[in-house]
Write a protein that holds these residues in place. Structure first.
Motif, PDB file in Angstrom:
ATOM      1  N   LEU A 149      61.268 -13.224  39.552  1.00  0.00           N
ATOM      2  CA  LEU A 149      61.310 -11.862  39.256  1.00  0.00           C
ATOM      3  C   LEU A 149      62.516 -10.835  39.036  1.00  0.00           C
ATOM      4  O   LEU A 149      62.226  -9.958  38.382  1.00  0.00           O
ATOM      5  CB  LEU A 149      61.413 -11.467  40.991  1.00  0.00           C
ATOM      6  CG  LEU A 149      60.531 -11.893  42.135  1.00  0.00           C
ATOM      7  CD1 LEU A 149      61.376 -11.951  43.392  1.00  0.00           C
ATOM      8  CD2 LEU A 149      59.758 -10.575  42.135  1.00  0.00           C
ATOM      9  N   ASN A 150      63.363 -11.888  38.537  1.00  0.00           N
ATOM     10  CA  ASN A 150      64.358 -11.400  37.629  1.00  0.00           C
ATOM     11  C   ASN A 150      63.508 -11.186  36.187  1.00  0.00           C
ATOM     12  O   ASN A 150      64.380 -10.498  35.347  1.00  0.00           O
ATOM     13  CB  ASN A 150      65.839 -12.714  37.493  1.00  0.00           C
ATOM     14  CG  ASN A 150      66.186 -12.378  38.851  1.00  0.00           C
ATOM     15  OD1 ASN A 150      66.815 -11.889  39.510  1.00  0.00           O
ATOM     16  ND2 ASN A 150      67.005 -13.442  39.031  1.00  0.00           N
ATOM     17  N   LYS A 151      62.824 -11.817  35.623  1.00  0.00           N
ATOM     18  CA  LYS A 151      61.891 -11.585  34.343  1.00  0.00           C
ATOM     19  C   LYS A 151      61.152 -10.911  34.404  1.00  0.00           C
ATOM     20  O   LYS A 151      59.740 -10.122  33.270  1.00  0.00           O
ATOM     21  CB  LYS A 151      62.015 -12.550  34.409  1.00  0.00           C
ATOM     22  CG  LYS A 151      62.511 -14.145  33.916  1.00  0.00           C
ATOM     23  CD  LYS A 151      62.267 -15.187  32.726  1.00  0.00           C
ATOM     24  CE  LYS A 151      63.406 -15.621  32.536  1.00  0.00           C
ATOM     25  NZ  LYS A 151      63.878 -15.757  31.342  1.00  0.00           N
ATOM     26  N   ARG A 152      61.174  -9.964  35.857  1.00  0.00           N
ATOM     27  CA  ARG A 152      59.851  -8.953  35.367  1.00  0.00           C
ATOM     28  C   ARG A 152      58.784  -9.409  35.210  1.00  0.00           C
ATOM     29  O   ARG A 152      57.592  -8.879  35.402  1.00  0.00           O
ATOM     30  CB  ARG A 152      59.801  -7.898  34.439  1.00  0.00           C
ATOM     31  CG  ARG A 152      60.993  -7.179  35.226  1.00  0.00           C
ATOM     32  CD  ARG A 152      61.202  -5.821  34.682  1.00  0.00           C
ATOM     33  NE  ARG A 152      62.449  -5.160  34.615  1.00  0.00           N
ATOM     34  CZ  ARG A 152      63.181  -4.685  36.017  1.00  0.00           C
ATOM     35  NH1 ARG A 152      61.809  -4.492  37.124  1.00  0.00           N
ATOM     36  NH2 ARG A 152      64.414  -4.098  36.334  1.00  0.00           N
ATOM     37  N   MET A 153      57.966 -11.183  35.750  1.00  0.00           N
ATOM     38  CA  MET A 153      57.412 -11.959  35.423  1.00  0.00           C
ATOM     39  C   MET A 153      56.280 -11.452  36.920  1.00  0.00           C
ATOM     40  O   MET A 153      56.885 -11.951  38.173  1.00  0.00           O
ATOM     41  CB  MET A 153      57.525 -13.421  35.185  1.00  0.00           C
ATOM     42  CG  MET A 153      57.818 -13.598  34.152  1.00  0.00           C
ATOM     43  SD  MET A 153      58.598 -14.969  33.142  1.00  0.00           S
ATOM     44  CE  MET A 153      57.029 -16.131  33.590  1.00  0.00           C
ATOM     45  N   ARG A 154      55.291 -11.669  37.367  1.00  0.00           N
ATOM     46  CA  ARG A 154      54.120 -12.044  38.321  1.00  0.00           C
ATOM     47  C   ARG A 154      54.230 -12.919  38.646  1.00  0.00           C
ATOM     48  O   ARG A 154      54.474 -14.123  38.051  1.00  0.00           O
ATOM     49  CB  ARG A 154      53.013 -11.542  37.628  1.00  0.00           C
ATOM     50  CG  ARG A 154      52.525 -10.103  37.226  1.00  0.00           C
ATOM     51  CD  ARG A 154      50.861  -8.965  37.159  1.00  0.00           C
ATOM     52  NE  ARG A 154      51.167  -8.058  36.796  1.00  0.00           N
ATOM     53  CZ  ARG A 154      50.279  -7.631  35.872  1.00  0.00           C
ATOM     54  NH1 ARG A 154      48.411  -7.935  35.965  1.00  0.00           N
ATOM     55  NH2 ARG A 154      49.841  -6.263  36.262  1.00  0.00           N
ATOM     56  N   LEU A 155      54.448 -12.496  39.981  1.00  0.00           N
ATOM     57  CA  LEU A 155      54.220 -14.425  40.211  1.00  0.00           C
ATOM     58  C   LEU A 155      53.145 -15.369  40.811  1.00  0.00           C
ATOM     59  O   LEU A 155      54.156 -16.386  40.175  1.00  0.00           O
ATOM     60  CB  LEU A 155      54.729 -13.414  42.188  1.00  0.00           C
ATOM     61  CG  LEU A 155      56.077 -13.455  42.397  1.00  0.00           C
ATOM     62  CD1 LEU A 155      56.102 -12.861  43.936  1.00  0.00           C
ATOM     63  CD2 LEU A 155      57.444 -13.175  42.123  1.00  0.00           C
ATOM     64  N   GLN A 156      52.325 -14.634  40.873  1.00  0.00           N
ATOM     65  CA  GLN A 156      50.926 -16.001  40.145  1.00  0.00           C
ATOM     66  C   GLN A 156      50.896 -16.435  41.066  1.00  0.00           C
ATOM     67  O   GLN A 156      50.622 -18.113  40.996  1.00  0.00           O
ATOM     68  CB  GLN A 156      51.093 -15.990  39.081  1.00  0.00           C
ATOM     69  CG  GLN A 156      50.691 -15.216  37.944  1.00  0.00           C
ATOM     70  CD  GLN A 156      50.650 -15.142  36.486  1.00  0.00           C
ATOM     71  OE1 GLN A 156      51.156 -16.028  36.411  1.00  0.00           O
ATOM     72  NE2 GLN A 156      49.460 -14.031  35.978  1.00  0.00           N
ATOM     73  N   THR A 157      50.858 -16.175  42.511  1.00  0.00           N
ATOM     74  CA  THR A 157      51.109 -17.409  43.519  1.00  0.00           C
ATOM     75  C   THR A 157      49.353 -17.448  44.626  1.00  0.00           C
ATOM     76  O   THR A 157      49.318 -15.886  45.318  1.00  0.00           O
ATOM     77  CB  THR A 157      52.119 -17.553  44.315  1.00  0.00           C
ATOM     78  OG1 THR A 157      52.096 -18.036  46.499  1.00  0.00           O
ATOM     79  CG2 THR A 157      52.482 -16.012  44.914  1.00  0.00           C
ATOM     80  N   ASP A 158      49.187 -18.370  44.160  1.00  0.00           N
ATOM     81  CA  ASP A 158      47.575 -18.582  44.889  1.00  0.00           C
ATOM     82  C   ASP A 158      47.359 -17.659  46.632  1.00  0.00           C
ATOM     83  O   ASP A 158      46.549 -17.080  46.513  1.00  0.00           O
ATOM     84  CB  ASP A 158      46.690 -19.299  44.960  1.00  0.00           C
ATOM     85  CG  ASP A 158      46.290 -19.809  43.617  1.00  0.00           C
ATOM     86  OD1 ASP A 158      46.327 -19.308  42.425  1.00  0.00           O
ATOM     87  OD2 ASP A 158      46.719 -21.492  43.128  1.00  0.00           O
ATOM     88  N   PRO A 159      48.293 -18.620  47.259  1.00  0.00           N
ATOM     89  CA  PRO A 159      49.054 -17.720  48.689  1.00  0.00           C
ATOM     90  C   PRO A 159      48.955 -16.571  49.254  1.00  0.00           C
ATOM     91  O   PRO A 159      47.742 -15.590  49.867  1.00  0.00           O
ATOM     92  CB  PRO A 159      49.760 -18.767  48.875  1.00  0.00           C
ATOM     93  CG  PRO A 159      50.230 -19.607  48.233  1.00  0.00           C
ATOM     94  CD  PRO A 159      49.741 -19.148  47.238  1.00  0.00           C
ATOM     95  N   THR A 160      48.688 -15.879  48.271  1.00  0.00           N
ATOM     96  CA  THR A 160      49.275 -14.115  48.566  1.00  0.00           C
ATOM     97  C   THR A 160      47.534 -13.532  47.672  1.00  0.00           C
ATOM     98  O   THR A 160      46.535 -12.854  48.475  1.00  0.00           O
ATOM     99  CB  THR A 160      49.664 -13.693  47.212  1.00  0.00           C
ATOM    100  OG1 THR A 160      49.607 -13.376  45.765  1.00  0.00           O
ATOM    101  CG2 THR A 160      51.200 -13.948  47.633  1.00  0.00           C
ATOM    102  N   VAL A 161      46.747 -14.281  46.678  1.00  0.00           N
ATOM    103  CA  VAL A 161      45.752 -14.245  46.910  1.00  0.00           C
ATOM    104  C   VAL A 161      44.685 -14.010  47.892  1.00  0.00           C
ATOM    105  O   VAL A 161      43.647 -13.272  48.256  1.00  0.00           O
ATOM    106  CB  VAL A 161      44.706 -14.445  45.408  1.00  0.00           C
ATOM    107  CG1 VAL A 161      43.976 -14.730  45.236  1.00  0.00           C
ATOM    108  CG2 VAL A 161      45.676 -14.828  44.258  1.00  0.00           C
ATOM    109  N   ILE A 162      44.906 -15.605  48.212  1.00  0.00           N
ATOM    110  CA  ILE A 162      43.803 -16.170  49.517  1.00  0.00           C
ATOM    111  C   ILE A 162      43.747 -14.814  50.788  1.00  0.00           C
ATOM    112  O   ILE A 162      43.248 -15.096  51.826  1.00  0.00           O
ATOM    113  CB  ILE A 162      44.493 -17.205  50.510  1.00  0.00           C
ATOM    114  CG1 ILE A 162      44.057 -18.312  48.917  1.00  0.00           C
ATOM    115  CG2 ILE A 162      43.909 -17.344  51.445  1.00  0.00           C
ATOM    116  CD1 ILE A 162      44.450 -19.657  49.284  1.00  0.00           C
ATOM    117  N   TYR A 163      45.558 -14.611  51.315  1.00  0.00           N
ATOM    118  CA  TYR A 163      45.645 -13.510  52.208  1.00  0.00           C
ATOM    119  C   TYR A 163      44.940 -12.023  51.620  1.00  0.00           C
ATOM    120  O   TYR A 163      44.608 -11.906  52.818  1.00  0.00           O
ATOM    121  CB  TYR A 163      47.546 -13.442  52.655  1.00  0.00           C
ATOM    122  CG  TYR A 163      47.418 -12.592  53.897  1.00  0.00           C
ATOM    123  CD1 TYR A 163      47.956 -13.149  54.730  1.00  0.00           C
ATOM    124  CD2 TYR A 163      48.000 -11.471  53.336  1.00  0.00           C
ATOM    125  CE1 TYR A 163      48.157 -13.200  55.795  1.00  0.00           C
ATOM    126  CE2 TYR A 163      48.365 -10.451  54.112  1.00  0.00           C
ATOM    127  CZ  TYR A 163      47.921 -11.094  56.100  1.00  0.00           C
ATOM    128  OH  TYR A 163      48.438 -10.868  57.297  1.00  0.00           O
TER     129      TYR A 163
END
Length: 338
Positions: free
Chosen positions: A236-250
């Motif tokens: 988040l501090n580097k403005r990179m996308r989190l790219q975390t699978d659980p959010t995709v699933i949700y």
């Protein structure tokens, strides 16, 4: 004549005393009978039930046998008569006197319901619906309706209750339990927010709950929570996308069938952190205390990536090259496990 009368009176007195002693012992023996149970039993005494009705209920439910001498309990043991209404737990081995004492003490049995960390609000509703002795009031209410009943401003309730074990007594409503879980959550998150580390890329306690819910879904290993948190905070501090699978699933909702495909990672939803910047709009699950603490107190690290190790836990990396090697090792471990 007087002598015979005296003897008669003495005999009558002896007989009366013997009869009284016999009746007293019968009443005492009745109180000493052991409850007919192999396992614990919950019993509900209705409001307004008389002592006589309670004894009848014991008999009707096959817990104790009746006796013509039970009427004497009121006189012989007045301390056992003032039974209370409520729901009580009776254990195997109790005598009638002890069972009555449980009701006289009036300490109602505490049931428990455990909401697991990482579970979702729709799962909570189903769990409440299937729990015994909870008054059902939610019915067909929408999340928005429930939020209004609870005085919560958010229309979506995901992540707004503390995953914890709760105790309740007979007649507690589903709304009562949700209100308590929400109040407990706010106490925890507000307290943790006050003690958070400096310069977090989180604007509010609600954003902390969003991050905590992602941490909750990403790892079940307690020792990893702060490190997982550091990865997301660093990104988040580097403005990179989190790219975390659980959010995709949700974000996939009911279309998720247990697998995430490349097209799913590329398909935009409000929750797909492969396609959106920053945090998703709401939490994706209910978080526990530990994950809330981890969200606001991440480990100090330079990690930007992590992947499952294949043997439990995760491998953390500081660069994409390291991460790619860890991914290849993970895939190799998966093939080995087949």
């Amino acid at each position: 004549m007087i002598k015979k009368l005296s003897i008669f009176i003495i005999l009558c007195s002896i007989l009366a005393a013997s009869a009284a002693f016999y009746i007293y012992n019968q009443a005492q023996d009745h109180l000493k009978q052991v409850i007919q149970l192999e396992d614990s039993k919950v019993i509900t005494i209705a409001s307004g039930s008389s002592f006589h009705r309670v004894l009848g209920q014991f008999t009707d439910e096959g817990l104790f046998s009746s006796s013509p001498y039970e009427k004497l309990i009121r006189k012989l043991h007045p301390e056992l008569v003032d039974v209370k209404a409520g729901t009580f737990l009776l254990e195997p081995g109790l005598t009638l006197a002890q069972a009555l004492q449980v009701l006289v003490d009036g300490k109602e049995h505490q049931f428990t319901i455990t909401f697991v960390e990482g579970s979702r609000f729709d799962e909570w509703r189903l769990q409440l619906e299937n729990s015994e002795f909870i008054e059902q009031t939610l019915g067909e209410m929408s999340e928005k309706d429930i939020a209004q009943e609870l005085g919560i401003e958010n229309e979506k309730l995901e992540g707004l209750f503390l995953a914890e074990t709760y105790h309740y007594t007979y007649g507690t409503s589903d709304l009562d339990l949700l209100k308590r879980a929400h109040e407990d959550l706010m106490d925890v998150v507000n307290s943790e927010w006050q003690d958070r580390v400096a310069k977090l890329p989180l604007k509010s306690p609600y954003e902390a709950l969003i991050l905590a819910s992602i941490i909750e879904k990403e790892t079940a290993v307690a020792s990893e929570r702060e490190r997982v948190s550091s990865v997301f905070v660093n990104r988040l501090n580097k403005r990179m996308r989190l790219q975390t699978d659980p959010t995709v699933i949700y974000g996939m909702g009911d279309s998720y069938d247990g697998n995430i495909r490349k097209k799913d990672l590329r398909t935009p939803t409000p929750y797909n952190t492969y396609t959106i910047n920053g945090l998703p709009p709401t939490p994706i699950a209910m978080a526990g205390r530990a994950s809330i603490n981890a969200a606001l107190n991440p480990e100090k690290s330079n990690y930007l990536y992590f992947v499952a190790s294949g043997t439990g836990g995760h491998v953390f990396s500081k660069s994409l090259a390291e991460h790619n090697r860890a991914v290849r090792a993970y895939l190799k471990q998966l093939r080995k496990n087949k």
